[in-house]
Design a protein around this motif. Structure first.
Motif, PDB file in Angstrom:
ATOM      1  N   CYS A  98       0.815  -1.212   0.000  1.00 53.30           N
ATOM      2  CA  CYS A  98       0.000   0.000   0.000  1.00 53.30           C
ATOM      3  C   CYS A  98       0.848   1.261   0.000  1.00 53.30           C
ATOM      4  O   CYS A  98       0.508   2.246  -0.639  1.00 53.30           O
ATOM      5  N   CYS A  99       1.956   1.246   0.748  1.00 51.58           N
ATOM      6  CA  CYS A  99       2.774   2.443   0.803  1.00 51.58           C
ATOM      7  C   CYS A  99       3.272   2.819  -0.585  1.00 51.58           C
ATOM      8  O   CYS A  99       3.486   3.998  -0.866  1.00 51.58           O
ATOM      9  N   GLY A 119       6.489  -0.250   1.851  1.00 45.56           N
ATOM     10  CA  GLY A 119       5.585  -1.387   1.969  1.00 45.56           C
ATOM     11  C   GLY A 119       6.160  -2.486   2.824  1.00 45.56           C
ATOM     12  O   GLY A 119       7.280  -2.415   3.306  1.00 45.56           O
ATOM     13  N   ARG A 120       5.335  -3.513   2.987  1.00 46.16           N
ATOM     14  CA  ARG A 120       5.745  -4.607   3.862  1.00 46.16           C
ATOM     15  C   ARG A 120       6.798  -5.457   3.182  1.00 46.16           C
ATOM     16  O   ARG A 120       6.777  -5.604   1.966  1.00 46.16           O
ATOM     17  N   ALA A 136       4.960   2.042   8.480  1.00 49.18           N
ATOM     18  CA  ALA A 136       5.127   1.258   9.698  1.00 49.18           C
ATOM     19  C   ALA A 136       5.638  -0.141   9.392  1.00 49.18           C
ATOM     20  O   ALA A 136       6.449  -0.694  10.136  1.00 49.18           O
ATOM     21  N   CYS A 137       5.175  -0.719   8.292  1.00 47.91           N
ATOM     22  CA  CYS A 137       5.549  -2.102   8.010  1.00 47.91           C
ATOM     23  C   CYS A 137       7.033  -2.231   7.728  1.00 47.91           C
ATOM     24  O   CYS A 137       7.703  -3.106   8.263  1.00 47.91           O
ATOM     25  N   PHE A 151       1.546  -6.269  11.089  1.00 46.55           N
ATOM     26  CA  PHE A 151       1.706  -7.660  10.667  1.00 46.55           C
ATOM     27  C   PHE A 151       2.724  -8.360  11.554  1.00 46.55           C
ATOM     28  O   PHE A 151       3.844  -8.616  11.145  1.00 46.55           O
ATOM     29  N   GLY A 191       3.859   6.080   9.781  1.00 51.01           N
ATOM     30  CA  GLY A 191       2.548   6.268   9.162  1.00 51.01           C
ATOM     31  C   GLY A 191       2.105   4.997   8.493  1.00 51.01           C
ATOM     32  O   GLY A 191       2.915   4.147   8.157  1.00 51.01           O
ATOM     33  N   CYS A 192       0.818   4.878   8.308  1.00 51.99           N
ATOM     34  CA  CYS A 192       0.314   3.652   7.706  1.00 51.99           C
ATOM     35  C   CYS A 192      -0.831   3.980   6.784  1.00 51.99           C
ATOM     36  O   CYS A 192      -1.958   3.841   7.157  1.00 51.99           O
ATOM     37  N   PRO A 193      -0.597   4.427   5.581  1.00 55.52           N
ATOM     38  CA  PRO A 193       0.693   4.811   5.016  1.00 55.52           C
ATOM     39  C   PRO A 193       1.030   6.247   5.402  1.00 55.52           C
ATOM     40  O   PRO A 193       0.134   7.011   5.748  1.00 55.52           O
ATOM     41  N   ARG A 202      -5.919  -3.271   3.574  1.00 48.61           N
ATOM     42  CA  ARG A 202      -4.534  -3.417   3.157  1.00 48.61           C
ATOM     43  C   ARG A 202      -4.302  -4.609   2.267  1.00 48.61           C
ATOM     44  O   ARG A 202      -3.178  -4.835   1.856  1.00 48.61           O
TER      45      ARG A 202
HETATM   46  S1  SF4 Z   1       2.644   0.729   6.639  1.00 46.90           S
HETATM   47 FE1  SF4 Z   1       0.444   0.486   6.311  1.00 46.90          FE
HETATM   48  S2  SF4 Z   1       0.114   1.376   4.291  1.00 46.90           S
HETATM   49 FE2  SF4 Z   1       2.291   0.960   4.457  1.00 46.90          FE
HETATM   50  S3  SF4 Z   1       2.597  -1.078   3.622  1.00 46.90           S
HETATM   51 FE3  SF4 Z   1       2.271  -1.307   5.795  1.00 46.90          FE
HETATM   52  S4  SF4 Z   1       0.086  -1.685   6.016  1.00 46.90           S
HETATM   53 FE4  SF4 Z   1       0.418  -0.804   3.989  1.00 46.90          FE
END
Ligand code: SF4
Lengths: 234, 208, 437
Positions: free
Chosen positions: B48-49, B85-86, B113-114, B121, B142-144, C112
């Motif tokens: 997502c990021c 992203g993760r 954050a990931c 996660f 941030g997320c994202p 997500r």
């Molecule tokens: S921090 Fe949030 S927005 Fe970014 S990859 Fe992880 S879950 Fe997705």
């Protein structure tokens, strides 16, 4: 609508054959009207149909594991059923570890606008294996591989049953099983060590396409799977 | 060797009696000014990021204002690895390899954050922070993170680049993972930073 | 499907002017019979040369794979003879985590997985959970959810269009369409407070009602967005390069497409009018007036046309939804699932107990299971939940449409050129977060 397209209003089902669908409302918890296909299945495969449940308006038919492929093929081919679309293949394991694992097929009949859930029970303590429906639905390929990857259920007759989401040398087990801890079996550093020890480029080779040629480099578990007569390669 | 924690001393003598001359510090200034304003990012976008990263690069936020006109999709020509992203375990050797392919000088921004900590996660599949695999310069929370957040992170990185000294050779040290385990920080430290904390500790029970 | 021959007139903008200075018209035909043999290329016509097949690896980190897909291609010259996709590079254990969270707590995860379509996923999950709880949502909530789903279809298709254009070599539509996408983001932000990861719904209602003046924003958007679509249309649909790079690629016949389990625009481009909104409606979609665009040949060009038309239909639905948006409560009046208002929770004993029980234990559905599918921008997205009577699902399964769509990629690319693989891949509209979960 632009002239490139044929305007379609009623969806895929042929007009007149089925009533126009509408949003389900106040769906009863139990005792809803079962899908007519359940009765048809009973009539056709009397002994193989173990139970029919209707929960929240969705019909679940429990069938005999050995005859899954036969039943699915009949549902697909029979002109009164025409379940031509496989939505999903998955499995459910309950928190009560003595309960059998259920393998679930979600089938749709686009011409009749029907939805049917097939289930079969895999008791614990026996090898987890069900027939693959890949012969009938090509879309089952990855769905079954994923199910194998996550639950360790073998789909017999699948042309290429390898792990899909986790890597082939993954040692920790089958993640969606209830005895698998949320954070995995190994410590974080051990997990990281194992994966970093893999050379990402070592697999970019011809061997990858034909697993047999790379036989000696495979993990023991995978070798055993291959030895047991499974077809290899893509 | 290998499994030491990173050295923190700068290795530069900044006292007035230092032998560094006016010329080298001016040269530093010039080089850093050039570097900071023409960072070429290598977008390592996974989830997502990466979509927010795309938004940052697109019309409204226009990352090109910061000298990042050219996305470098090849690590060999990149300066900044932006990990957006993760990063699951399966991807860990890939990001490590990409980092090793980037030439010095190089920096890394961990976006979201990931990438920074595993985020929401905390399970069997996700690396708990890419800093256990590669060194990270700037973490963007941030997320994202909003595009503004990412830009702020980039500006922080520019600040950091501007403060670098050429005499400080330790800045250009390549990460040297332990040849046996391929880790570059001690396993105990990895386990420690990956421990769940706070409310997350209680969220491992299933069923209630 | 009957054999069809299609003629697409293309406009050659600069180079191909005829003597009068008018754009030349070049007919391009795709021939199609039964099993759909692509017009280009014709590998069999090449003389068999002695030589080894070459192996090419694309990804996992490659700008044209839209994330971390990895394709191993075996090439004969430039023609793909075999394609082996590898996925799982973004496997994050969503389904496992879902077993450890209460129903409302799962909603942030649904943002997500298919992160281009977060509001749509939120709605889909809430619909599934409500089926499991046996809850009927309010009128206003239904319409708001339709608005959320269609907006999210728009922003998802926007990203698809932008990245598809970049993959084929047109950068400008990306900039145009992302401006529009930012507008939707701003609207979502003023609605729920987040741009991308919205967590818009709750079981039994919405996280928030729309703020004052929001409907004017939406009306404004509905009015102006089609103009941008028209611009992109002018730029692409009859562009000779565009047509040349998309027509006849990766075609699937209707029967194949159904058998491979394709859904969404991929399936409709092949001529099958299966749309969950029409065939298995939810949220009163049967009462909206919209059409389902259906392609003829199932190639990349048709998928492009279908998605462009879908955006227009979404605008139509949004318009109707906005007109019928009723007043009234958004959340159901059921304190099993919806938190009582804060003021009551601190003053009224019963509300406080409800509040406490919901926060500490979570709402518990009866034993049962539900599979609820919606039409996501990528296709049939289903959430399958199994409850054993506790506050956390025993199994939370996502039926990922792009996962199934992608599994047909070896079938689609084999026999095509290497550069066409990129176009075909982009036309599937994959999103790795959903594929790998
Ligand atoms: S921090 Fe949030 S927005 Fe970014 S990859 Fe992880 S879950 Fe997705």
């Amino acid at each position: 609508m632009s002239d490139t397209f044929l305007p379609v209003v009623a969806g895929h089902a042929e007009d007149g054959r089925v009533a126009p669908p509408s949003t389900p409302r106040n769906v009863p918890y139990q005792n809803g009207a079962p899908n007519p296909s359940a009765e048809a299945l009973r009539a056709q495969f009397a002994d193989a149909v173990q139970r029919v449940d209707v929960v929240w308006g969705e019909t679940t038919v429990f069938v005999d594991r050995a005859r899954v492929l036969e039943i699915v093929r009949w549902l697909h081919d029979d002109p009164t059923q025409q379940y031509d679309y496989l939505s999903d293949v998955t499995a459910v394991e309950y928190r009560d570890l003595d309960r059998p694992i259920e393998v679930v097929w979600h089938l749709r009949s686009l011409p009749h606008r029907r939805f049917l859930r097939l289930k079969t029970l895999l008791p614990k303590g026996q090898p987890l294996a069900v027939p693959s429906v890949w012969d009938v639905y090509k879309g089952a390929d990855w769905l079954e591989r994923e199910c194998y990857d996550m639950f360790g259920i073998r789909f017999e007759g699948h042309p290429d049953l390898r792990r899909l989401l986790m890597w082939e040398q993954y040692k920790e087990g089958y993640p969606l099983r209830k005895d698998f801890p949320l954070r995995g079996r190994f410590s974080r550093s051990e997990q990281l060590r194992q994966i970093l020890a893999q050379n990402p480029e070592a697999k970019y080779s011809m061997e990858e396409l034909t697993v047999l040629e790379a036989f000696d480099e495979l993990s023991l578990e995978q070798r055993n799977r291959l030895r047991s007569g499974e077809k290899v390669g893509e | 060797m290998g499994l030491d924690t990173r050295r923190v001393e700068t290795g530069v003598d900044v006292s007035p009696s230092s032998s560094e001359s006016w010329v080298t510090t001016r040269l530093d200034f010039l080089v850093n000014w050039g570097r900071a304003n023409s960072l070429w990012p290598m977008p390592f976008g996974t989830a997502c990021c990466a979509i927010e990263f795309m938004a940052t690069a697109a019309s409204k936020f226009d990352l090109a204002r910061f000298g990042m006109e050219r996305m470098s999709f090849s690590p060999r020509q990149a300066d900044v690895l932006i990990c957006a992203g993760r990063v699951p375990f399966k991807l860990a050797p890939v990001i490590r390899r990409i980092w090793q392919q980037m030439p010095q000088p190089k920096w890394c921004i961990s976006m979201g954050a990931c990438a920074s900590s595993g985020g929401m996660f905390d399970n069997y599949a996700v690396v708990q922070g890419i800093d256990t695999i590669i060194p990270v310069d700037v973490y963007v929370p941030g997320c994202p993170p909003r595009p503004e957040g990412l830009m702020y992170g980039i500006m922080m990185l520019q600040e950091k680049v501007k403060k670098e000294r050429m005499a400080d050779k330790s800045l250009r040290n390549e990460m040297e993972p332990d040849p046996q385990s391929q880790l570059y920080i001690p396993p105990s430290l990895i386990d420690e930073v990956s421990e769940p904390f706070g409310n997350a500790v209680h969220q491992t029970r299933s069923g209630l | 499907m009957a054999t069809t021959t299609r003629t697409i007139e293309v406009e050659l903008s600069t180079t191909g002017l005829d003597a009068q200075g008018r754009p030349q018209r070049v007919p391009l035909a795709t021939d199609e019979a039964g099993n759909l043999v692509p017009m280009t290329p014709a590998p069999a016509l090449e003389p068999e040369l002695e030589g080894e097949h070459m192996l090419i690896n694309i990804g996992p980190q490659h700008p044209a794979t839209h994330g971390v897909l990895r394709l191993v291609l075996e090439l004969d010259g430039e023609t793909v003879v075999r394609c082996v996709p590898h996925i799982g590079y973004l496997h994050c254990g969503f389904e496992k985590i879902g077993e450890y969270r209460q129903y409302n707590q799962i909603i942030p995860w649904t943002d997500r997985e298919d992160y281009l379509n977060s509001p749509g996923n939120n709605v889909a999950f809430a619909l599934g959970a409500e089926r499991l709880f046996g809850i009927e949502i309010t009128e206003r909530c239904t319409v708001l959810r339709v608005i959320a789903m269609e907006l999210s279809r728009l922003i998802s298709h926007c990203v698809w269009l932008g990245t598809f254009c970049i993959d084929i070599g047109a950068f400008t539509p990306f900039l145009w369409i992302f401006q529009q996408r930012e507008r939707v983001y701003t609207m979502l932000e003023s609605w729920i407070g987040a741009r991308l990861t919205t967590t818009l719904t709750r079981v039994g209602g919405m996280g928030a009602d729309i703020p004052d003046g929001w409907t004017e924003d939406l009306a404004n958007f509905i009015r102006t967005f089609p103009a941008v679509l028209d611009e992109c249309n002018t730029m692409l649909t009859k562009n000779a390069i565009w047509v040349g790079r998309t027509v006849g690629l990766g075609a699937m016949s209707a029967d194949e497409a159904i058998n491979y389990g394709l859904s969404g625009p991929m399936l409709r481009a092949s001529g099958v009018a299966y749309d969950v909104r029409k065939d298995f409606p939810y949220l009163d979609y049967e009462t909206y007036d919209f059409d389902v665009p259906v392609g003829q040949t199932g190639d990349v060009y048709d998928r492009f046309l279908v998605r462009m038309e879908e955006m227009r239909q979404s605008i139509r639905i949004l318009d109707q939804a906005l007109k019928r948006l009723p007043d009234g409560p958004v959340n159901v009046d059921d304190h099993r699932v919806i938190l009582p208002p804060k003021s009551k929770a601190t003053s009224d004993m019963e509300s406080m107990i409800h509040h406490f029980k919901q926060v500490m234990e979570g709402p518990r559905p009866p034993i049962g299971e539900a599979y609820v599918a919606v039409e996501s921008p990528k296709g049939e997205k289903g959430y399958y939940m199994v409850s054993d009577g506790t506050s956390k699902p025993v199994r939370w399964r996502i039926r990922p449409p792009s996962f199934v769509n992608l599994s047909a990629i070896p079938k689609m690319v084999e026999g095509h050129l290497l550069s066409d693989v990129i176009a075909i891949n982009a036309s599937i509209d994959i999103v790795m977060g959903e594929i790998d979960r």
